[in-house]
Design an enzyme around this catalytic site. Structure first.
Site, PDB file in Angstrom:
ATOM      1  N   THR A  87       0.810  -1.219   0.000  1.00 22.21           N
ATOM      2  CA  THR A  87       0.000   0.000   0.000  1.00 22.21           C
ATOM      3  C   THR A  87       0.844   1.269   0.000  1.00 22.21           C
ATOM      4  O   THR A  87       0.465   2.277  -0.599  1.00 22.21           O
ATOM      5  CB  THR A  87      -0.929  -0.019   1.241  1.00 22.21           C
ATOM      6  OG1 THR A  87      -1.675  -1.224   1.200  1.00 22.21           O
ATOM      7  CG2 THR A  87      -1.864   1.150   1.268  1.00 22.21           C
ATOM      8  N   THR A 163       2.369  -4.296   4.529  1.00 17.52           N
ATOM      9  CA  THR A 163       2.388  -4.493   5.982  1.00 17.52           C
ATOM     10  C   THR A 163       2.150  -5.956   6.396  1.00 17.52           C
ATOM     11  O   THR A 163       2.574  -6.350   7.481  1.00 17.52           O
ATOM     12  CB  THR A 163       1.310  -3.612   6.647  1.00 17.52           C
ATOM     13  OG1 THR A 163       0.044  -3.904   6.053  1.00 17.52           O
ATOM     14  CG2 THR A 163       1.637  -2.143   6.498  1.00 17.52           C
ATOM     15  N   ASP A 164       1.481  -6.736   5.533  1.00 20.73           N
ATOM     16  CA  ASP A 164       1.065  -8.072   5.975  1.00 20.73           C
ATOM     17  C   ASP A 164       2.227  -8.954   6.419  1.00 20.73           C
ATOM     18  O   ASP A 164       2.132  -9.662   7.419  1.00 20.73           O
ATOM     19  CB  ASP A 164       0.305  -8.799   4.851  1.00 20.73           C
ATOM     20  CG  ASP A 164      -1.088  -8.241   4.633  1.00 20.73           C
ATOM     21  OD1 ASP A 164      -1.444  -7.259   5.313  1.00 20.73           O
ATOM     22  OD2 ASP A 164      -1.822  -8.789   3.790  1.00 20.73           O
ATOM     23  N   LYS A 240       2.379  -7.428  13.291  1.00 21.56           N
ATOM     24  CA  LYS A 240       1.149  -6.738  12.889  1.00 21.56           C
ATOM     25  C   LYS A 240       0.018  -7.341  13.707  1.00 21.56           C
ATOM     26  O   LYS A 240      -0.261  -8.539  13.604  1.00 21.56           O
ATOM     27  CB  LYS A 240       0.905  -6.931  11.389  1.00 21.56           C
ATOM     28  CG  LYS A 240      -0.318  -6.202  10.873  1.00 21.56           C
ATOM     29  CD  LYS A 240      -0.454  -6.279   9.351  1.00 21.56           C
ATOM     30  CE  LYS A 240      -1.733  -5.587   8.905  1.00 21.56           C
ATOM     31  NZ  LYS A 240      -1.885  -5.533   7.452  1.00 21.56           N
TER      32      LYS A 240
HETATM   33  N1  ASP Z   1      -1.757  -6.860   1.578  1.00 23.04           N
HETATM   34  C1  ASP Z   1      -0.950  -5.678   1.535  1.00 23.04           C
HETATM   35  C2  ASP Z   1       0.518  -6.085   1.619  1.00 23.04           C
HETATM   36  O1  ASP Z   1       0.945  -6.561   2.622  1.00 23.04           O
HETATM   37  C3  ASP Z   1      -1.287  -4.724   2.607  1.00 23.04           C
HETATM   38  C4  ASP Z   1      -0.346  -3.544   2.687  1.00 23.04           C
HETATM   39  O2  ASP Z   1       0.295  -3.170   1.771  1.00 23.04           O
HETATM   40  O3  ASP Z   1      -0.260  -2.968   3.722  1.00 23.04           O
HETATM   41  O4  ASP Z   1       1.222  -5.885   0.679  1.00 23.04           O
END
Ligand code: ASP
Length: 417
Positions: A87, A163-164, A240
């Site tokens: 993101t 973030t995942d 997380k």
């Molecule tokens: N699913 C996404 C990822 O981990 C969520 C994000 O970017 O925060 O790439």
């Protein structure tokens, strides 16, 4: 005609068809962003690629068209931004496949001009994937890119990451690299087009840490419900903990190393940390990918563990209950693994607290079967440590010693919380 990045193509392999935009790839796989927004990585061996539309025939996004050059201010430190996607890199246009507005340091600087007051930036898109598509080999490639940037004179590194699975990548780089400069992972929970986006705040705080003297691998993310600070988490102690809140990242079994005050840019630390230039740059990035993290659940068949032993897995981390337990019928399988020189490490589903397999009979029997207590390590960190350790060393006894040791503050000598 040869296809290239940005082209819309159809790839057929093994009776399956994928259609989408060709994305940058550094692995030799064909990476395409499909209409669903997801990426597919296809081994080119045996694949047929048909070009549907060349990139020059597609409309160019106006934002991408008007790029300036990267401005450079004398006297400011040099920071490299390496993007892996997620993101935080959402300036990339996922609808078209993003290649027309491909991430660069300039994209970030245009979106967040405050950064130019903190450092002179350069940037590279290493990947453009959602982090659920990360793999051990990508961590290795990322580690090489980081080391290259440091050798080329970067005073700090920022890694923009989804973030995942950020905590896995951060832990992996932490084990792999002895770093003389800060290596900062940053992401965002909400994309830049949303009013509540955390991307500017997180990026600015990450830049502050990248030019600080905290020469460790850290995760810098939104710190609490208000918008006034980001936490600086140690890579081996962070997780997380929420699907959507901006303050999703928490240090577990540890305080964060410190905070960045968003208004003043000041860094306040509360834990000891490795200082800038204390360590010589070194890279040890061999990994053993055939390691498993197995969650025990009540009544789960011991065959689950048996599967990994028979499938040739080289190391197993168990996420046990409470102080570090599995049911009695799993214990013979643990013994079978360790007698085959497959290290088994036990961590806890509680996440908070420390393994202690000396209190109850099952725990004692687990230890007798040769399992290693994962102390207060997070299960994911224990998995990455297992992969890294077995990548470094094949001798079982020596590997067990490393697994029990404390390499990157992944184990607290005593539980603080
Ligand atoms: N699913 C996404 C990822 O981990 C969520 C994000 O970017 O925060 O790439």
């Amino acid at each position: 005609m040869e296809f290239e990045e940005g082209d819309r193509v159809k790839v057929e392999k093994g009776g399956v068809q994928y259609e989408g935009i060709v994305m940058p790839s550094t692995t030799g796989h064909i990476i395409i962003k499909m209409i669903s927004g997801y990426n597919a990585g296809i081994d080119p061996q045996g694949a047929t690629v048909t070009i549907i539309q060349k990139k020059q025939d597609m409309p160019v996004s106006s934002k991408a068209a008007g790029k300036g050059g990267i401005r450079s201010k004398p006297g400011l430190p040099k920071v490299s931004i390496l993007s892996t996607g997620g993101t935080i890199a959402s300036k990339i246009d996922y609808r078209t496949g993003a290649v027309t507005s491909q991430f660069s340091a300039d994209d970030i600087l245009q979106a967040i001009p405050e950064l130019t007051e903190i450092a002179n930036f350069s940037g590279k898109a290493i990947y453009n994937i959602l982090s659920e598509n990360m793999k051990a080999e990508y961590w290795q490639e990322l580690s090489r890119a980081v080391v290259e940037e440091i050798k080329n004179g970067a005073d700090g590194i920022i890694i923009a990451h989804g973030t995942d699975t950020m905590m896995y990548s951060a832990a992996a780089l932490s084990f792999m690299i002895d770093t003389p400069v800060p290596i900062v992972f940053v992401g965002s929970q909400r994309s830049a087009d949303r009013p509540s986006s955390d991307n500017a705040m997180n990026a600015i705080c990450a830049a502050k840490v990248a030019v600080s003297d905290i020469a460790e691998v850290t995760v810098v993310m939104h710190g609490d419900g208000s918008d006034d600070k980001c936490s600086i988490h140690r890579a081996t102690k962070v997780r997380k903990m929420h699907t959507s809140r901006r303050d999703a990242f928490r240090s577990i079994n540890s305080e964060p190393i410190g905070y960045v005050d968003y208004a003043t840019g000041e860094i306040c630390t509360s834990l000891p940390y490795a200082k800038r230039n204390e360590k010589e740059l070194a890279l040890n990035n061999s990994l053993e990918p055939k390691c498993a993290l197995v969650k025990f659940t009540p009544g789960a068949s011991p065959d689950i563990l048996g599967y990994f032993i028979d499938a040739g897995y080289k190391g197993i981390v168990i996420e046990g209950t409470g102080l570090g337990h599995v049911s009695t019928d799993w214990i013979p399988q643990i013994e079978r693994a360790t007698s085959k020189n497959i290290p088994v490490m036990v961590t806890s589903q509680c996440l908070n607290g420390r393994i202690c397999d000396r209190v109850y009979d099952t725990g004692r029997d687990i230890l007798k079967a040769g399992a290693i207590e994962g102390e207060d390590m997070l299960p994911e960190v224990a998995l990455v440590k297992m992969m890294w350790t077995l990548g470094q060393i094949q001798d079982y006894g020596a590997a067990v010693d490393i697994l029990k040791g404390n390499i990157r503050s992944e184990i607290n000598e005593r539980s603080l919380m």
